[in-house]
Write a protein that holds these residues in place. Structure first.
Motif, PDB file in Angstrom:
ATOM      1  N   GLU A 152      46.534  38.388  47.449  1.00 15.11           N
ATOM      2  CA  GLU A 152      45.452  37.413  47.314  1.00 15.11           C
ATOM      3  C   GLU A 152      45.147  37.133  45.848  1.00 15.11           C
ATOM      4  OE1 GLU A 152      41.939  37.860  49.879  1.00 15.11           O
ATOM      5  OE2 GLU A 152      43.009  39.511  50.848  1.00 15.11           O
ATOM      6  N   ILE A 153      45.182  38.182  45.028  1.00 13.07           N
ATOM      7  CA  ILE A 153      44.880  38.019  43.609  1.00 13.07           C
ATOM      8  C   ILE A 153      45.919  37.138  42.929  1.00 13.07           C
ATOM      9  CG2 ILE A 153      44.711  39.250  41.410  1.00 13.07           C
ATOM     10  CD1 ILE A 153      43.490  41.607  42.959  1.00 13.07           C
ATOM     11  N   HIS A 154      47.191  37.379  43.226  1.00 12.44           N
ATOM     12  CA  HIS A 154      48.251  36.606  42.583  1.00 12.44           C
ATOM     13  C   HIS A 154      48.262  35.151  43.039  1.00 12.44           C
ATOM     14  CE1 HIS A 154      50.005  39.709  40.207  1.00 12.44           C
ATOM     15  NE2 HIS A 154      50.360  40.475  41.238  1.00 12.44           N
ATOM     16  N   SER A 155      47.845  34.897  44.277  1.00 13.26           N
ATOM     17  CA  SER A 155      47.858  33.521  44.783  1.00 13.26           C
ATOM     18  C   SER A 155      46.603  32.748  44.409  1.00 13.26           C
ATOM     19  CB  SER A 155      47.991  33.545  46.317  1.00 13.26           C
ATOM     20  OG  SER A 155      46.888  34.221  46.911  1.00 13.26           O
ATOM     21  N   SER A 156      45.648  33.405  43.770  1.00 16.95           N
ATOM     22  CA  SER A 156      44.410  32.726  43.376  1.00 16.95           C
ATOM     23  C   SER A 156      44.601  31.989  42.057  1.00 16.95           C
ATOM     24  CB  SER A 156      43.266  33.739  43.247  1.00 16.95           C
ATOM     25  OG  SER A 156      43.496  34.603  42.157  1.00 16.95           O
ATOM     26  N   CYS A 157      43.587  31.206  41.694  1.00 13.15           N
ATOM     27  CA  CYS A 157      43.647  30.424  40.453  1.00 13.15           C
ATOM     28  C   CYS A 157      42.909  31.113  39.315  1.00 13.15           C
ATOM     29  CB  CYS A 157      43.052  29.043  40.687  1.00 13.15           C
ATOM     30  SG  CYS A 157      43.929  28.059  41.922  1.00 13.15           S
ATOM     31  N   VAL A 158      42.700  32.421  39.422  1.00 13.92           N
ATOM     32  CA  VAL A 158      41.998  33.177  38.378  1.00 13.92           C
ATOM     33  C   VAL A 158      42.840  34.374  37.967  1.00 13.92           C
ATOM     34  CG1 VAL A 158      39.719  32.480  39.207  1.00 13.92           C
ATOM     35  CG2 VAL A 158      40.748  34.596  40.044  1.00 13.92           C
ATOM     36  N   THR A 159      42.448  34.980  36.842  1.00 16.68           N
ATOM     37  CA  THR A 159      43.114  36.185  36.349  1.00 16.68           C
ATOM     38  C   THR A 159      42.151  37.361  36.488  1.00 16.68           C
ATOM     39  OG1 THR A 159      44.354  34.872  34.751  1.00 16.68           O
ATOM     40  CG2 THR A 159      44.256  37.247  34.378  1.00 16.68           C
ATOM     41  N   VAL A 160      42.643  38.440  37.059  1.00 11.29           N
ATOM     42  CA  VAL A 160      41.802  39.619  37.277  1.00 11.29           C
ATOM     43  C   VAL A 160      42.107  40.659  36.204  1.00 11.29           C
ATOM     44  CG1 VAL A 160      41.215  41.498  38.854  1.00 11.29           C
ATOM     45  CG2 VAL A 160      41.650  39.198  39.752  1.00 11.29           C
TER      46      VAL A 160
ATOM     47  N   ALA B 265      34.683  36.721  44.549  1.00 11.15           N
ATOM     48  CA  ALA B 265      35.002  36.305  43.182  1.00 11.15           C
ATOM     49  C   ALA B 265      36.224  35.400  43.153  1.00 11.15           C
ATOM     50  CB  ALA B 265      35.218  37.525  42.298  1.00 11.15           C
ATOM     51  N   LEU B 266      37.261  35.729  43.929  1.00 10.69           N
ATOM     52  CA  LEU B 266      38.476  34.911  43.950  1.00 10.69           C
ATOM     53  C   LEU B 266      38.217  33.528  44.529  1.00 10.69           C
ATOM     54  CD1 LEU B 266      41.106  37.532  45.213  1.00 10.69           C
ATOM     55  CD2 LEU B 266      40.641  36.843  42.852  1.00 10.69           C
ATOM     56  N   LYS B 267      37.355  33.458  45.527  1.00  9.19           N
ATOM     57  CA  LYS B 267      37.135  32.201  46.236  1.00  9.19           C
ATOM     58  C   LYS B 267      36.255  31.237  45.452  1.00  9.19           C
ATOM     59  CE  LYS B 267      36.624  32.534  50.622  1.00  9.19           C
ATOM     60  NZ  LYS B 267      36.041  32.811  51.960  1.00  9.19           N
ATOM     61  N   TYR B 268      35.242  31.770  44.758  1.00  9.12           N
ATOM     62  CA  TYR B 268      34.232  30.896  44.163  1.00  9.12           C
ATOM     63  C   TYR B 268      34.250  30.862  42.640  1.00  9.12           C
ATOM     64  CZ  TYR B 268      32.487  31.196  48.923  1.00  9.12           C
ATOM     65  OH  TYR B 268      32.386  31.156  50.280  1.00  9.12           O
ATOM     66  N   SER B 269      35.294  31.419  42.013  1.00 10.57           N
ATOM     67  CA  SER B 269      35.384  31.396  40.556  1.00 10.57           C
ATOM     68  C   SER B 269      35.924  30.063  40.053  1.00 10.57           C
ATOM     69  CB  SER B 269      36.287  32.529  40.050  1.00 10.57           C
ATOM     70  OG  SER B 269      35.680  33.778  40.241  1.00 10.57           O
ATOM     71  N   LEU B 270      35.598  29.770  38.810  1.00 13.14           N
ATOM     72  CA  LEU B 270      36.117  28.569  38.152  1.00 13.14           C
ATOM     73  C   LEU B 270      37.619  28.719  37.946  1.00 13.14           C
ATOM     74  CD1 LEU B 270      35.246  25.876  36.701  1.00 13.14           C
ATOM     75  CD2 LEU B 270      35.123  27.242  34.607  1.00 13.14           C
ATOM     76  N   ASP B 271      38.374  27.695  38.290  1.00 20.54           N
ATOM     77  CA  ASP B 271      39.834  27.752  38.127  1.00 20.54           C
ATOM     78  C   ASP B 271      40.195  28.058  36.674  1.00 20.54           C
ATOM     79  OD1 ASP B 271      40.059  27.163  40.757  1.00 20.54           O
ATOM     80  OD2 ASP B 271      40.716  25.080  40.501  1.00 20.54           O
ATOM     81  N   GLY B 272      41.139  29.001  36.500  1.00 26.24           N
ATOM     82  CA  GLY B 272      41.595  29.376  35.168  1.00 26.24           C
ATOM     83  C   GLY B 272      40.728  30.404  34.475  1.00 26.24           C
ATOM     84  N   SER B 273      39.623  30.797  35.101  1.00 28.38           N
ATOM     85  CA  SER B 273      38.740  31.798  34.482  1.00 28.38           C
ATOM     86  C   SER B 273      39.224  33.214  34.802  1.00 28.38           C
ATOM     87  CB  SER B 273      37.301  31.611  34.976  1.00 28.38           C
ATOM     88  OG  SER B 273      37.226  31.823  36.371  1.00 28.38           O
ATOM     89  N   ARG B 274      38.490  34.199  34.317  1.00 23.86           N
ATOM     90  CA  ARG B 274      38.868  35.596  34.521  1.00 23.86           C
ATOM     91  C   ARG B 274      37.804  36.327  35.328  1.00 23.86           C
ATOM     92  NH1 ARG B 274      41.249  34.356  29.669  1.00 23.86           N
ATOM     93  NH2 ARG B 274      39.248  34.421  28.566  1.00 23.86           N
ATOM     94  N   VAL B 275      38.264  37.263  36.143  1.00 23.63           N
ATOM     95  CA  VAL B 275      37.388  38.146  36.922  1.00 23.63           C
ATOM     96  C   VAL B 275      37.554  39.554  36.372  1.00 23.63           C
ATOM     97  CG1 VAL B 275      36.916  39.128  39.198  1.00 23.63           C
ATOM     98  CG2 VAL B 275      37.534  36.708  38.993  1.00 23.63           C
ATOM     99  N   TYR B 276      36.423  40.197  36.056  1.00 22.47           N
ATOM    100  CA  TYR B 276      36.461  41.542  35.473  1.00 22.47           C
ATOM    101  C   TYR B 276      35.931  42.557  36.489  1.00 22.47           C
ATOM    102  CZ  TYR B 276      37.311  39.339  30.958  1.00 22.47           C
ATOM    103  OH  TYR B 276      37.853  38.605  29.929  1.00 22.47           O
ATOM    104  N   ILE B 277      36.740  43.583  36.719  1.00 20.92           N
ATOM    105  CA  ILE B 277      36.344  44.690  37.592  1.00 20.92           C
ATOM    106  C   ILE B 277      36.277  45.945  36.731  1.00 20.92           C
ATOM    107  CG2 ILE B 277      36.917  46.044  39.644  1.00 20.92           C
ATOM    108  CD1 ILE B 277      38.533  43.623  40.610  1.00 20.92           C
ATOM    109  N   ALA B 278      35.095  46.553  36.637  1.00 22.05           N
ATOM    110  CA  ALA B 278      34.898  47.671  35.710  1.00 22.05           C
ATOM    111  C   ALA B 278      34.185  48.820  36.402  1.00 22.05           C
ATOM    112  CB  ALA B 278      34.094  47.220  34.488  1.00 22.05           C
TER     113      ALA B 278
END
Length: 361
Positions: free
Chosen positions: A229-237, A266-279
């Motif tokens: 799912e992460i790789h097929s999304s439009c964001v970078t984790v 986060a994957l579904k509602y993030s801005l395309d091309g943005s980053r998601v941070y998991i800490a």
């Protein structure tokens, strides 16, 4: 008898007036004694010694009377202070949730009416809580029964959809219909299960099996299971998870669902091309995991996004049910952790916090 009659008569006045009337009595008696002493001083200055003995006797009587009144008032004040202390303690007990033990004061107490009112409030709150718990139990039972009744025909629908998928020679438009049926039926199945679980969690009846788990390992495992799912999304984790073990007490299966929902959100509602941070960070003996993303839609800070069926944009048609964050909060709290959300402009962060424990615990 006269004193008791006057005391009973005083109870007809409001509490504030009773206090003022007692102060007024002390002031009048004190003024009377001062006048007598002034008369004695004037008589002594004029040399009227013949009146000295009589005036001295009157002065002594006045002083003794005032002293007796003050002693009586101090005794009343002591009793009132005790009653006030009991009332304050009772208010604190009610605030802490103690609805079982009412407070009783004598009928001649100035605070008797206030305590009676508090006892009635306490009894009313007890009944309201009882009715609320009963309502919650009935709600859970209703949802459980409805969910069970829906599951039976829904299982049949899914089974028939699977059989239709195996049919050969179907036109393309029929295959499209079957694909839509499969998608919608699976969505309905997930929604029914989510509603059932979040209702049980809200009523405190969600089964939870607490165990010592590695918080860091659970986060890494969740990300690994969602790699596709992460790789097929439009964001970078981006993950900021320590390599060393970090232990907490929680239900691993429930907590896995929490971070699965947060990452999917986060994957579904993030801005395309943005980053998601998991800490994951440790501070003051507490471990806090966070999932941060930049929302594609403008966020409203006044909305409680963890409420059931709450969505950031009511016009969305992406298939979301508005239960993801509600389930995350309910499951976290059921495991003994805390869940909160922070919104800064379009930056959305969900925090999950647990107390750090040693492996032996």
């Amino acid at each position: 008898r006269i004193r008791h009659s006057l005391a009973v008569k005083q109870l007809q006045y409001p509490f504030q007036q009773r206090m003022l009337r007692r102060y007024r009595k002390i002031m009048i008696l004190s003024a009377f004694v001062i006048i007598i002493l002034l008369v004695i001083i004037v008589a002594w200055v004029r040399g009227e010694y013949s009146y000295w003995a009589a005036l001295t006797a009157v002065a002594v009587i006045g002083i003794v009377g005032v002293s007796a009144a003050e002693i009586r008032y101090l005794m009343q004040l002591s009793r009132e202070a005790q009653d006030m202390g009991d009332l304050v303690d009772q208010i604190s007990a009610v605030r802490e949730g103690d609805m079982e033990a009412p407070l009783y004061l004598p009928e001649d107490s100035d605070l008797h009416d206030a305590v009676t009112n508090l006892n009635e409030i306490q009894g009313g709150m007890k009944e309201a809580i009882k009715e609320q718990l009963q309502s919650e139990r009935m709600k859970v039972e209703l949802i459980a029964n409805v969910s069970h009744d829906i599951k039976t025909p829904l299982t049949s629908i899914i089974s028939y959809v699977e059989l239709l998928k195996e049919e050969e020679g179907l036109p393309d438009h029929v295959k499209d219909y079957i694909s839509i049926l499969e998608s919608k039926s699976q969505r309905l199945k997930t929604m029914v299960q989510d509603v059932f679980e979040v209702s049980k969690a809200a009523s405190g009846e969600l089964p939870v099996k607490l165990e010592t788990i590695d918080f860091a390992k659970l986060l890494r495992q969740t990300m690994a299971d969602m790699e596709e799912e992460i790789h097929s999304s439009c964001v970078t984790v981006r993950a900021q998870i320590p390599e060393e073990e970090e232990f907490i007490r929680a239900d691993g299966q429930r907590l896995y669902r929490v971070f699965q929902n947060l990452i999917q959100n986060a994957l579904k509602y993030s801005l395309d091309g943005s980053r998601v941070y998991i800490a994951l960070k440790r501070e003051d003996g507490m471990l806090t995991a966070s999932v941060t993303n930049t929302s594609a839609d403008e966020l409203d800070g006044s909305i409680d996004y963890t409420a059931r069926f709450t969505r950031g944009d009511s016009s969305r048609t992406d298939g979301g049910s508005g239960l993801g964050l509600s389930i995350a909060r309910s499951f976290t709290e059921a495991c003994g952790g805390t869940f909160r959300i922070a919104i800064i402009a379009d930056l959305f962060t969900a925090y999950v916090t647990f107390k750090a424990v040693s492996p032996e615990e």
